[in-house]
Scaffold this active site. Structure first.
Site, short mmCIF file in Angstrom:
data_model
loop_
_atom_site.label_atom_id
_atom_site.label_comp_id
_atom_site.label_asym_id
_atom_site.label_seq_id
_atom_site.Cartn_x
_atom_site.Cartn_y
_atom_site.Cartn_z
N GLY A 26 0.78 -1.24 0.00
CA GLY A 26 0.00 0.00 0.00
C GLY A 26 0.81 1.29 0.00
N ARG A 72 -16.67 -16.08 -8.67
CA ARG A 72 -16.17 -14.71 -8.88
C ARG A 72 -17.29 -13.74 -9.19
NH1 ARG A 72 -10.30 -14.56 -9.41
NH2 ARG A 72 -10.39 -12.34 -9.80
N ALA A 91 -12.55 -4.31 -19.39
CA ALA A 91 -12.77 -5.72 -19.06
C ALA A 91 -11.54 -6.59 -19.24
CB ALA A 91 -13.93 -6.25 -19.90
N GLY A 92 -10.53 -6.10 -19.95
CA GLY A 92 -9.33 -6.91 -20.20
C GLY A 92 -8.33 -6.81 -19.07
N HIS A 132 0.13 0.40 -13.05
CA HIS A 132 0.80 -0.84 -13.46
C HIS A 132 2.31 -0.58 -13.60
CE1 HIS A 132 1.09 -4.81 -15.22
NE2 HIS A 132 1.88 -4.28 -16.15
N ASN A 147 1.48 3.03 -2.67
CA ASN A 147 0.74 3.96 -3.55
C ASN A 147 -0.45 4.56 -2.81
OD1 ASN A 147 1.76 4.07 -6.51
ND2 ASN A 147 1.98 1.93 -5.91
N ILE A 205 -8.57 -9.33 -10.92
CA ILE A 205 -9.25 -8.75 -12.07
C ILE A 205 -10.64 -8.33 -11.62
CG2 ILE A 205 -10.02 -9.16 -14.45
CD1 ILE A 205 -6.98 -9.49 -14.04
N MET A 224 -4.51 -7.03 -6.69
CA MET A 224 -4.05 -8.09 -7.57
C MET A 224 -5.18 -9.03 -8.01
SD MET A 224 -1.02 -6.98 -7.87
CE MET A 224 0.05 -8.20 -8.63
C1 GAR Z 1 2.73 -1.40 -7.65
O1 GAR Z 1 3.98 -1.35 -8.28
C2 GAR Z 1 1.62 -1.66 -8.66
O2 GAR Z 1 1.86 -1.08 -9.91
C3 GAR Z 1 1.70 -3.15 -8.75
O3 GAR Z 1 1.83 -3.58 -7.44
C4 GAR Z 1 2.60 -2.60 -6.72
C5 GAR Z 1 1.87 -2.29 -5.45
O4 GAR Z 1 2.68 -1.57 -4.58
N1 GAR Z 1 0.52 -3.66 -9.39
C6 GAR Z 1 0.54 -4.67 -10.25
O5 GAR Z 1 1.53 -5.31 -10.53
C7 GAR Z 1 -0.81 -4.99 -10.85
N2 GAR Z 1 -0.66 -5.80 -12.00
P1 GAR Z 1 2.08 -0.93 -3.24
O6 GAR Z 1 1.20 -2.00 -2.58
O7 GAR Z 1 3.28 -0.60 -2.41
O8 GAR Z 1 1.29 0.29 -3.64
#
Ligand code: GAR
Length: 202
Positions: A8, A61, A136-137, A103, A10, A88, A86
Protein backbone atom coordinates in the site's frame (compact mmCIF):
# COMPACT_ATOMS: atom_id res chain seq x y z
CA UNK A 1 -11.71 5.04 -2.82
CA UNK A 2 -8.68 2.78 -3.13
CA UNK A 3 -8.37 -1.01 -3.57
CA UNK A 4 -5.19 -2.71 -2.33
CA UNK A 5 -3.70 -6.20 -1.92
CA UNK A 6 -0.31 -5.54 -0.37
CA UNK A 7 2.05 -3.00 1.10
CA UNK A 8 0.00 0.00 0.00
CA UNK A 9 2.76 2.51 -0.66
CA UNK A 10 0.74 3.96 -3.55
CA UNK A 11 -2.23 4.23 -1.20
CA UNK A 12 0.01 6.01 1.33
CA UNK A 13 1.06 8.53 -1.32
CA UNK A 14 -2.63 9.23 -2.05
CA UNK A 15 -3.44 9.55 1.66
CA UNK A 16 -0.55 11.97 2.13
CA UNK A 17 -1.60 14.06 -0.88
CA UNK A 18 -5.24 14.08 0.20
CA UNK A 19 -4.34 15.50 3.61
CA UNK A 20 -3.96 18.85 1.80
CA UNK A 21 -7.38 20.35 0.93
CA UNK A 22 -5.94 21.81 -2.26
CA UNK A 23 -5.45 18.29 -3.62
CA UNK A 24 -9.15 18.14 -4.45
CA UNK A 25 -9.78 14.49 -3.51
CA UNK A 26 -10.12 12.48 -0.33
CA UNK A 27 -9.79 8.74 0.21
CA UNK A 28 -13.29 7.79 1.40
CA UNK A 29 -12.51 4.10 1.98
CA UNK A 30 -9.97 1.36 1.35
CA UNK A 31 -11.01 -2.12 0.20
CA UNK A 32 -8.90 -5.26 0.00
CA UNK A 33 -9.18 -8.87 -1.18
CA UNK A 34 -7.21 -10.19 1.82
CA UNK A 35 -6.64 -9.52 5.54
CA UNK A 36 -3.52 -8.61 7.44
CA UNK A 37 -1.84 -6.44 4.86
CA UNK A 38 0.06 -3.23 5.41
CA UNK A 39 -2.29 -1.43 3.00
CA UNK A 40 -5.20 -1.92 5.42
CA UNK A 41 -3.04 -0.90 8.38
CA UNK A 42 -2.12 2.33 6.56
CA UNK A 43 -5.80 3.12 6.04
CA UNK A 44 -6.61 2.40 9.68
CA UNK A 45 -3.79 4.65 10.88
CA UNK A 46 -5.20 7.42 8.66
CA UNK A 47 -8.70 6.91 10.09
CA UNK A 48 -10.12 5.76 6.74
CA UNK A 49 -12.85 3.06 6.77
CA UNK A 50 -11.77 -0.33 5.41
CA UNK A 51 -13.40 -3.52 4.21
CA UNK A 52 -12.22 -6.93 2.99
CA UNK A 53 -13.96 -9.08 0.36
CA UNK A 54 -12.13 -12.35 -0.29
CA UNK A 55 -12.91 -14.20 -3.51
CA UNK A 56 -12.78 -17.49 -1.57
CA UNK A 57 -15.64 -16.42 0.71
CA UNK A 58 -18.04 -16.35 -2.25
CA UNK A 59 -19.60 -19.10 -4.36
CA UNK A 60 -17.83 -17.81 -7.45
CA UNK A 61 -16.17 -14.71 -8.88
CA UNK A 62 -19.49 -13.41 -10.12
CA UNK A 63 -20.90 -13.31 -6.59
CA UNK A 64 -17.67 -11.72 -5.37
CA UNK A 65 -17.97 -9.04 -8.05
CA UNK A 66 -21.57 -8.37 -7.03
CA UNK A 67 -20.68 -8.01 -3.34
CA UNK A 68 -17.57 -5.95 -4.05
CA UNK A 69 -19.67 -3.54 -6.13
CA UNK A 70 -22.10 -3.20 -3.20
CA UNK A 71 -19.32 -2.60 -0.70
CA UNK A 72 -17.76 0.06 -2.92
CA UNK A 73 -21.14 1.70 -3.58
CA UNK A 74 -21.70 1.99 0.17
CA UNK A 75 -18.94 4.64 0.24
CA UNK A 76 -20.31 6.54 -2.80
CA UNK A 77 -16.92 7.16 -4.43
CA UNK A 78 -16.52 9.31 -7.55
CA UNK A 79 -13.50 7.24 -8.59
CA UNK A 80 -12.05 3.84 -7.66
CA UNK A 81 -8.25 3.53 -7.68
CA UNK A 82 -6.76 0.06 -8.00
CA UNK A 83 -3.32 0.51 -6.41
CA UNK A 84 -1.62 -2.86 -6.24
CA UNK A 85 -4.99 -4.68 -6.18
CA UNK A 86 -4.05 -8.09 -7.57
CA UNK A 87 -7.47 -9.27 -8.76
CA UNK A 88 -9.25 -8.75 -12.07
CA UNK A 89 -12.31 -6.60 -11.42
CA UNK A 90 -15.65 -7.93 -12.63
CA UNK A 91 -18.35 -6.38 -14.82
CA UNK A 92 -20.52 -5.02 -11.99
CA UNK A 93 -17.75 -2.99 -10.43
CA UNK A 94 -16.62 -1.74 -13.83
CA UNK A 95 -20.16 -0.76 -14.90
CA UNK A 96 -20.79 1.18 -11.70
CA UNK A 97 -17.58 3.20 -11.26
CA UNK A 98 -14.72 4.65 -13.24
CA UNK A 99 -11.64 2.67 -12.17
CA UNK A 100 -8.02 3.77 -12.51
CA UNK A 101 -5.18 1.25 -12.22
CA UNK A 102 -1.46 1.72 -11.80
CA UNK A 103 0.80 -0.84 -13.46
CA UNK A 104 4.60 -1.25 -13.13
CA UNK A 105 5.43 -1.40 -16.86
CA UNK A 106 4.92 0.60 -20.04
CA UNK A 107 1.71 -1.01 -21.31
CA UNK A 108 0.95 -2.71 -23.62
CA UNK A 109 4.32 -4.28 -22.75
CA UNK A 110 4.29 -6.70 -19.83
CA UNK A 111 0.69 -6.81 -18.60
CA UNK A 112 -0.29 -9.10 -15.73
CA UNK A 113 0.90 -9.84 -12.23
CA UNK A 114 4.67 -10.13 -12.87
CA UNK A 115 5.40 -7.09 -14.99
CA UNK A 116 8.78 -6.24 -13.47
CA UNK A 117 10.04 -9.85 -13.61
CA UNK A 118 8.82 -10.18 -17.21
CA UNK A 119 10.51 -6.92 -18.29
CA UNK A 120 13.82 -8.04 -16.75
CA UNK A 121 13.56 -11.50 -18.34
CA UNK A 122 12.96 -9.89 -21.74
CA UNK A 123 16.06 -7.77 -21.34
CA UNK A 124 14.51 -4.34 -21.97
CA UNK A 125 16.70 -1.32 -21.19
CA UNK A 126 13.77 0.96 -20.42
CA UNK A 127 10.56 0.11 -18.61
CA UNK A 128 8.33 2.27 -16.42
CA UNK A 129 4.79 2.64 -15.18
CA UNK A 130 1.35 3.26 -16.60
CA UNK A 131 -1.72 4.86 -15.06
CA UNK A 132 -4.77 3.76 -17.03
CA UNK A 133 -8.52 3.37 -16.96
CA UNK A 134 -9.63 -0.20 -16.35
CA UNK A 135 -11.73 -2.06 -18.90
CA UNK A 136 -12.77 -5.72 -19.06
CA UNK A 137 -9.33 -6.91 -20.20
CA UNK A 138 -6.13 -7.45 -18.25
CA UNK A 139 -4.28 -4.11 -18.26
CA UNK A 140 -5.81 -3.16 -21.60
CA UNK A 141 -7.75 0.02 -20.75
CA UNK A 142 -7.06 3.51 -22.16
CA UNK A 143 -3.75 5.02 -21.01
CA UNK A 144 -3.90 8.20 -18.92
CA UNK A 145 -0.16 8.70 -18.36
CA UNK A 146 3.13 6.84 -18.52
CA UNK A 147 6.64 7.47 -17.28
CA UNK A 148 9.84 5.70 -18.26
CA UNK A 149 12.37 4.19 -15.85
CA UNK A 150 15.76 2.88 -17.06
CA UNK A 151 16.84 -0.66 -16.25
CA UNK A 152 20.30 -0.46 -14.66
CA UNK A 153 23.16 -2.93 -14.82
CA UNK A 154 22.77 -5.39 -11.94
CA UNK A 155 19.08 -4.65 -11.36
CA UNK A 156 17.03 -7.46 -9.89
CA UNK A 157 13.24 -7.57 -9.60
CA UNK A 158 13.28 -5.91 -6.19
CA UNK A 159 15.63 -3.03 -6.99
CA UNK A 160 13.92 -2.28 -10.31
CA UNK A 161 10.44 -2.46 -8.82
CA UNK A 162 11.44 -0.09 -6.00
CA UNK A 163 12.76 2.45 -8.55
CA UNK A 164 9.59 2.11 -10.63
CA UNK A 165 7.42 2.54 -7.53
CA UNK A 166 9.11 5.82 -6.64
CA UNK A 167 8.12 7.21 -10.05
CA UNK A 168 4.74 5.45 -10.02
CA UNK A 169 3.60 7.02 -6.75
CA UNK A 170 4.25 10.52 -8.08
CA UNK A 171 2.47 9.82 -11.37
CA UNK A 172 -0.56 8.22 -9.70
CA UNK A 173 -0.95 11.08 -7.20
CA UNK A 174 -0.65 13.65 -9.98
CA UNK A 175 -3.16 11.95 -12.28
CA UNK A 176 -5.79 11.15 -9.62
CA UNK A 177 -5.57 14.74 -8.37
CA UNK A 178 -6.01 16.14 -11.86
CA UNK A 179 -8.93 13.83 -12.59
CA UNK A 180 -10.63 14.96 -9.38
CA UNK A 181 -9.96 18.67 -9.91
CA UNK A 182 -10.34 18.96 -13.66
CA UNK A 183 -12.49 16.03 -14.80
CA UNK A 184 -11.78 13.95 -17.87
CA UNK A 185 -13.34 12.60 -21.02
CA UNK A 186 -12.59 9.37 -22.80
CA UNK A 187 -13.03 9.11 -26.55
CA UNK A 188 -12.09 5.69 -27.84
CA UNK A 189 -8.64 5.06 -26.36
CA UNK A 190 -7.87 8.73 -25.72
CA UNK A 191 -8.25 10.10 -22.21
CA UNK A 192 -8.29 13.88 -22.06
CA UNK A 193 -7.79 15.58 -18.72
CA UNK A 194 -8.99 19.07 -17.95
CA UNK A 195 -12.37 18.85 -19.58
CA UNK A 196 -14.68 20.29 -17.00
CA UNK A 197 -17.69 19.01 -18.93
CA UNK A 198 -17.56 15.73 -17.08
CA UNK A 199 -16.57 12.14 -17.20
CA UNK A 200 -18.51 10.85 -20.14
CA UNK A 201 -17.14 7.81 -21.82
CA UNK A 202 -18.02 7.84 -25.47
C1 GAR B 1 2.73 -1.40 -7.65
O1 GAR B 1 3.98 -1.35 -8.28
C2 GAR B 1 1.62 -1.66 -8.66
O2 GAR B 1 1.86 -1.08 -9.91
C3 GAR B 1 1.70 -3.15 -8.75
O3 GAR B 1 1.83 -3.58 -7.44
C4 GAR B 1 2.60 -2.60 -6.72
C5 GAR B 1 1.87 -2.29 -5.45
O4 GAR B 1 2.68 -1.57 -4.58
N1 GAR B 1 0.52 -3.66 -9.39
C6 GAR B 1 0.54 -4.67 -10.25
O5 GAR B 1 1.53 -5.31 -10.53
C7 GAR B 1 -0.81 -4.99 -10.85
N2 GAR B 1 -0.66 -5.80 -12.00
P1 GAR B 1 2.08 -0.93 -3.24
O6 GAR B 1 1.20 -2.00 -2.58
O7 GAR B 1 3.28 -0.60 -2.41
O8 GAR B 1 1.29 0.29 -3.64
Amino acid sequence: MVLVSGSGTNLQALLDAASDDAYGATVVAVGADRDDIEGLARAERAGVPTFVERVGDHLDRDKWDERLAERIAGHRPDLVVSAGFMKILGPRVLAAFPVVNTHPALLPAFPGAHAVRDALAYGVRVTGCTVHLVDAGVDTGPVIAQEAVPVLEGDDEKSLHERIKTVERGLLVEMVGRMAREGWTTTGRTVRLGTTSGRTTK
